[in-house]
Design a protein around this motif. Structure first.
Motif, PDB file in Angstrom:
ATOM      1  N   ASN A   1       2.218 -35.094 -37.328  1.00 25.83           N
ATOM      2  CA  ASN A   1       2.393 -35.897 -36.122  1.00 25.83           C
ATOM      3  C   ASN A   1       3.799 -35.719 -35.532  1.00 25.83           C
ATOM      4  O   ASN A   1       4.221 -36.499 -34.676  1.00 25.83           O
TER       5      ASN A   1
ATOM      6  N   ASP B   1       3.864 -35.220 -31.829  1.00 28.73           N
ATOM      7  CA  ASP B   1       3.637 -36.470 -31.119  1.00 28.73           C
ATOM      8  C   ASP B   1       4.915 -37.305 -31.058  1.00 28.73           C
ATOM      9  O   ASP B   1       5.158 -38.012 -30.066  1.00 28.73           O
TER      10      ASP B   1
ATOM     11  N   ASP C   1       6.917 -35.711 -28.386  1.00 36.01           N
ATOM     12  CA  ASP C   1       6.328 -36.085 -27.088  1.00 36.01           C
ATOM     13  C   ASP C   1       6.680 -37.525 -26.717  1.00 36.01           C
ATOM     14  O   ASP C   1       6.866 -37.853 -25.535  1.00 36.01           O
ATOM     15  N   TYR C   2       6.768 -38.397 -27.720  1.00 38.87           N
ATOM     16  CA  TYR C   2       7.148 -39.800 -27.484  1.00 38.87           C
ATOM     17  C   TYR C   2       8.511 -39.869 -26.807  1.00 38.87           C
ATOM     18  O   TYR C   2       8.696 -40.581 -25.813  1.00 38.87           O
TER      19      TYR C   2
ATOM     20  N   LYS D   1       8.384 -38.439 -23.206  1.00 36.95           N
ATOM     21  CA  LYS D   1       7.798 -39.383 -22.250  1.00 36.95           C
ATOM     22  C   LYS D   1       8.763 -40.537 -21.925  1.00 36.95           C
ATOM     23  O   LYS D   1       8.605 -41.229 -20.919  1.00 36.95           O
TER      24      LYS D   1
ATOM     25  N   ASP E   1       7.040 -49.235 -30.519  1.00 37.94           N
ATOM     26  CA  ASP E   1       5.793 -48.558 -30.126  1.00 37.94           C
ATOM     27  C   ASP E   1       5.685 -47.118 -30.629  1.00 37.94           C
ATOM     28  O   ASP E   1       4.652 -46.470 -30.475  1.00 37.94           O
ATOM     29  N   LEU E   2       6.758 -46.610 -31.262  1.00 35.19           N
ATOM     30  CA  LEU E   2       6.683 -45.238 -31.771  1.00 35.19           C
ATOM     31  C   LEU E   2       5.622 -45.116 -32.866  1.00 35.19           C
ATOM     32  O   LEU E   2       4.993 -44.067 -33.030  1.00 35.19           O
TER      33      LEU E   2
ATOM     34  N   ASP F   1       2.770 -46.545 -33.060  1.00 30.48           N
ATOM     35  CA  ASP F   1       1.469 -46.352 -32.419  1.00 30.48           C
ATOM     36  C   ASP F   1       1.327 -44.903 -31.960  1.00 30.48           C
ATOM     37  O   ASP F   1       0.257 -44.306 -32.064  1.00 30.48           O
ATOM     38  N   ALA F   2       2.422 -44.329 -31.497  1.00 30.67           N
ATOM     39  CA  ALA F   2       2.399 -42.952 -30.985  1.00 30.67           C
ATOM     40  C   ALA F   2       2.145 -41.933 -32.089  1.00 30.67           C
ATOM     41  O   ALA F   2       1.541 -40.885 -31.843  1.00 30.67           O
TER      42      ALA F   2
ATOM     43  N   ASN G   1      -4.582 -42.165 -33.642  1.00 28.94           N
ATOM     44  CA  ASN G   1      -4.214 -42.156 -32.231  1.00 28.94           C
ATOM     45  C   ASN G   1      -3.817 -40.760 -31.750  1.00 28.94           C
ATOM     46  O   ASN G   1      -4.094 -40.370 -30.605  1.00 28.94           O
ATOM     47  N   CYS G   2      -3.162 -40.005 -32.650  1.00 31.79           N
ATOM     48  CA  CYS G   2      -2.774 -38.633 -32.295  1.00 31.79           C
ATOM     49  C   CYS G   2      -4.004 -37.803 -31.938  1.00 31.79           C
ATOM     50  O   CYS G   2      -3.998 -37.015 -30.978  1.00 31.79           O
TER      51      CYS G   2
ATOM     52  N   ARG H   1      -5.736 -39.185 -28.599  1.00 29.98           N
ATOM     53  CA  ARG H   1      -5.076 -38.876 -27.335  1.00 29.98           C
ATOM     54  C   ARG H   1      -5.236 -37.417 -26.907  1.00 29.98           C
ATOM     55  O   ARG H   1      -4.977 -37.082 -25.755  1.00 29.98           O
TER      56      ARG H   1
END
Length: 464
Positions: A366, A369, A372-373, A376, A420-421, A423-424, A429-430, A433
């Motif tokens: 992950n 991700d 990417d967190y 974003k 919230d990281l 959750d990311a 979730n990975c 999404r």
């Protein structure tokens, strides 16, 4: 025994030379095609007035009797015959007398063997297509079963990103669909009749090649007689298509071998498709997968053998071309048995979902991700990439994983990190999404499955 071609020569071969020259040990499997082609040839000869209708009736009756007796086991192929064509013609003449000798009018063994092999390859391609469809269906059904099962996806055999097992299996379904397309394409160029090309130059008889071709189920005829008797491109194409098919088997087999090992323990193969050890009682060996992996090289060899036979021979027919059949027969047989074994093996294979998830959790898959967190949140990707790599490196040293690293530790690397990281970077979730078309999300995999099922339904409709 004198040969039917005796005349210019005495027709008597040295015993070793006779054995060396004979093709009956392997081309005997073409007896059905040879007889079917001969029946149609007799029909055409009579229709054009080249032989009497009564002779045609006797020839066809004799040929049908030979076929029936061969199928029932009442008659066996005479292995002292030079080839299957001479065997059938000899058996026919023995049964009906001189009229049997009329059958070879306006044809040669050159166009006869070309016809037999094309008919055989056509039939085998149809069988192969059906088996490939069954393989695709087995993979698709298994993907449906495990469309939510998270596992690590790999590059360089290193854990890379989270995917679902269903997504992985659908990748192979796509490969086999391409194999199906290749077989269909080969069929188009195989479905051309060479009969009537004779030895190389056609014939002086007023034959009807198109009648004969249509009666045998061909779409068209070879337009050049030299090409018609010497063309084996379709066989090369088939062996090329089967080599790619076997490459797909080898890749899948390699993964099945890895997945079923104790080191991975991702899947459990059915006892029906594994063997044990003669000395080690704990062993459960994936022999079917290993055999398919090994047989891939055999089919590659068949392709290279045929290419090498054909590469240096001038037009038209040459005796070298007798070497075309064994590679074709072997490649077809090998591909068919692999398809017949693998489809049920895949159907009975069980995934160890817990081990797959555990492997995914330990592999930092992950990390993308996490980068990417940050991206974003406004950080340039290359900077986010470097920070994430540093976090992973530090986690490896400390024995931590990204999911368990406390927020205060994260904030030492960047104050952009918030609660919230987590959750990311959650693996479920990975996967969820990654819902781009063709991606690994459940919705995307379901779309892939439906697309393939639509193709399967369409293909089955064509067969019906």
């Amino acid at each position: 025994m004198k040969k039917m071609w005796a005349g210019r020569t005495a027709g008597e071969l040295n015993k070793i030379a006779d054995k060396f020259n004979a093709s009956i040990p392997f081309d005997k499997r073409l007896y059905r095609q040879d007889i079917t082609g001969s029946i149609m040839h007799a029909e055409m000869l009579a229709a054009k007035g080249i032989i009497p209708a009564a002779a045609k009736d006797h020839i066809i009756e004799g040929l049908e009797g030979i076929l029936e007796d061969l199928e029932s086991g009442k008659l066996e192929v005479d292995l002292t015959a030079e080839d299957v064509h001479m065997f059938v013609e000899g058996a026919l003449t023995e049964r009906i007398g001189a009229e049997g000798k009329m059958l070879h009018t306006a044809r040669s063994r050159n166009d006869q063997v070309a016809l037999d092999l094309r008919m055989y390859v056509k039939e085998e391609i149809e069988d192969l297509q059906q088996l490939v469809l069954e393989m695709v269906e087995a993979l698709t059904d298994k993907a449906e079963e495990y469309k939510k099962t998270v596992m690590p996806g790999y590059t360089h055999l290193q854990r890379a990103q989270p995917i679902t097992f269903g997504h992985h299996l659908m990748a192979y379904a796509m490969m086999y669909l391409r194999d199906l397309d290749r077989l269909k394409d080969v069929y188009k160029r195989t479905n051309v009749s060479p009969i009537g090309c004779c030895a190389l130059a056609g014939t002086t008889y007023l034959t009807d090649r198109r009648m004969e071709a249509k009666g045998l189920g061909f779409d068209s005829i070879c337009l050049n007689s030299l090409d018609g008797v010497s063309d084996r491109d379709y066989s090369v194409e088939l062996l090329s298509a089967l080599s790619i098919l076997m490459m797909h088997f080898s890749r899948l087999a390699e993964e099945v071998v890895l997945w079923s090992s104790w080191e991975f323990k991702f899947v459990e193969l059915s006892d029906s498709f594994t063997t044990g050890s003669s000395i080690m009682p704990q062993k459960k060996n994936p022999d079917m997968a290993e055999l398919a992996r090994g047989k891939t090289g055999r089919v590659y060899g068949d392709l290279m053998s045929l290419l090498t036979v054909l590469k240096g021979i001038p037009l038209a027919y040459n005796k070298d071309m007798q070497e075309d059949k064994e590679p074709v027969f072997d490649a077809i047989d090998t591909a068919k048995i692999c398809l017949q074994v693998f489809a049920p093996m895949i159907r009975e294979m069980k995934a160890n979902e817990e081990n797959m998830m555990h492997a995914a959790q330990k592999g930092f898959i992950n990390a993308t991700d996490l980068a990417d967190y940050l991206t974003k949140k406004g950080m340039p990707f290359r900077e986010a990439y470097k920070i994430t790599g540093t976090i992973v490196s530090d986690c490896v040293k400390s024995g931590m994983v990204l999911e368990n690293l406390p927020l205060e530790e994260y904030r030492k690397y960047s104050d952009m990190f918030e609660q919230d990281l987590y959750d990311a970077i959650d693996l479920i979730n990975c996967v969820k999404r990654r819902n781009s078309e063709g991606g690994t999300s459940v919705e995307s995999v379901e779309a892939q499955i439906q697309a393939v099922r639509n193709i399967l339904e369409e293909e089955k409709g064509e067969w019906e």
